[in-house]
Design an enzyme around this catalytic site. Structure first.
Site, PDB file in Angstrom:
ATOM      1  CD  GLU A 119      -2.807   2.421  -2.531  1.00 49.82           C
ATOM      2  OE1 GLU A 119      -3.850   1.657  -2.861  1.00 49.82           O
ATOM      3  OE2 GLU A 119      -1.495   2.200  -2.446  1.00 49.82           O
TER       4      GLU A 119
ATOM      5  CE1 TYR B 103      -3.778   2.775   1.095  1.00 51.13           C
ATOM      6  CE2 TYR B 103      -1.863   3.461   2.387  1.00 51.13           C
ATOM      7  CZ  TYR B 103      -3.099   3.729   1.733  1.00 51.13           C
ATOM      8  OH  TYR B 103      -3.639   4.790   2.158  1.00 51.13           O
ATOM      9  CG  HIS B 104       2.365   4.624  -3.008  1.00 49.62           C
ATOM     10  ND1 HIS B 104       2.922   5.856  -2.095  1.00 49.62           N
ATOM     11  CD2 HIS B 104       3.463   4.586  -3.882  1.00 49.62           C
ATOM     12  CE1 HIS B 104       4.228   6.312  -2.763  1.00 49.62           C
ATOM     13  NE2 HIS B 104       4.226   5.719  -3.809  1.00 49.62           N
ATOM     14  N   GLY B 105       1.602   5.001   0.927  1.00 49.31           N
ATOM     15  CA  GLY B 105       1.480   6.267   1.686  1.00 49.31           C
ATOM     16  C   GLY B 105       1.540   7.502   0.928  1.00 49.31           C
TER      17      GLY B 105
END
Length: 330
Positions: free
Chosen positions: A202, A129-131
């Site tokens: 994202e 998951y990309h912050g």
């Protein structure tokens, strides 16, 4: 100026530095009541200081990037006459940068890495998951290098290569921009490769609810199928509390979709607790389609979010987690 200073301290009672400064400025400018203007200015700075701080702190990460670039240039100049084309030419620089980023992660975020045993000994595709920033991936890469002397390449957006001075950094750490064939080749050579299918979209437009924004992307799954490697899901707890974006502003979303550049401002740099969790690998299955594998991978990443992240994310709670003494289980 010395005379002004002496006049401030002359007499039985010395003036405060602020009163002295006011006195000198009134003499120089000829303006009266300048102290009122100074008091108002200091008040404005005091009120706005927290707001200024949250937009200044992200600059620390930018500074670290350019310190890393400077280290690489110094290393290259120092060693350019010593086996400049040998395979391990950048080994020393890699050790230095991994240590630099790992120390920063430990000090600023109390960074922890869990589930390293789930990484295969051979090649594998790490999907995460990309912050709002990729700083959690950098900490993961640095810790992995420090712990196991392993390197993990990563797929990044094309705009990253256009950032001033970044070319040497991207070359040294094997950052790829595609195409699919290059990713498959990297995996077939026995390396680890990481990718965030949500990418910049994202990063900019997800929020404290940790919504996965992968759309219908399945190219990463096809890469794993073509290379016949497992997919390893990964997620970093509190990554959205360290840095946040103003992605909720609709005009910025429209602008991004038009020009495809990260025009959304970010803020934060808060020293929240960061823990990266590596999930169990999804093995290669020759009969599984790319659509099925992509869906299975998204479900695995979502499961890590559900297990390790309190939603909605809260900055204060993430800061308080820095003081927990109990080590988190894998």
């Amino acid at each position: 100026m010395t005379g002004g200073n002496e006049s401030c301290t002359a007499g039985p009672i010395s003036m405060s530095y602020l009163t002295c400064l006011t006195y000198i400025l009134e003499e120089w400018t000829g303006l009266e009541n300048i102290g009122d203007y100074l008091s108002y200015a200091f008040y404005i700075v005091w009120v706005l200081f927290p707001l200024i701080l949250v937009f200044v702190l992200p600059g620390v990460i930018v500074v670290l990037f350019y310190v890393s670039i400077l280290v690489l240039h110094i290393y290259k100049r120092k060693n350019e006459l010593k086996e400049a084309y040998s395979q391990d030419f950048w080994a020393g620089a890699g050790e230095t940068l991994a240590t630099l980023w790992d120390v920063h992660g430990r000090i600023w975020h109390g960074y922890e890495l869990h589930g390293v045993k789930n990484l295969p000994r051979g090649p594998g595709l790490v999907v995460f998951y990309h912050g709002a920033t990729p700083v959690d991936y950098i900490y993961f890469m640095a810790r992995l290098h420090v712990m196991q002397r392993r390197h993990c390449s990563v797929v990044a957006d094309h705009f990253v290569s256009r950032l001033p001075g970044f070319k040497i950094l991207l070359d040294v750490f094997g950052v790829l921009h595609g195409p699919k064939e290059a990713c498959v080749s990297t995996l077939k050579k026995g390396h680890l490769l990481a990718i965030a299918p949500g990418g910049v979209r994202e990063a900019l437009f997800s929020d404290e609810t940790y919504t996965i924004l992968w759309s219908n992307r399945k190219g990463f799954a096809q890469v794993a199928i073509d290379a016949k490697v497992p997919i390893i899901p990964m997620f970093t707890q509190n990554v959205r509390e360290g840095f946040r974006t103003l992605g909720g502003i609709k005009i910025l979303r429209v602008l991004y979709e038009r020009i495809r550049l990260p025009v959304v401002p970010l803020y934060g740099g808060f020293p929240v607790k960061l823990r990266t969790f590596i999930g169990e690998p999804i093995p290669y299955e020759p009969n599984m389609t790319a659509e099925e594998l992509a869906a299975k991978t998204q479900a695995a990443v979502q499961a890590l979010i559900d297990k390790h992240q309190k939603i909605p994310g809260n900055i204060f709670r993430a800061l308080m987690e820095r003081f927990q003494t109990q080590k988190k289980d894998d």
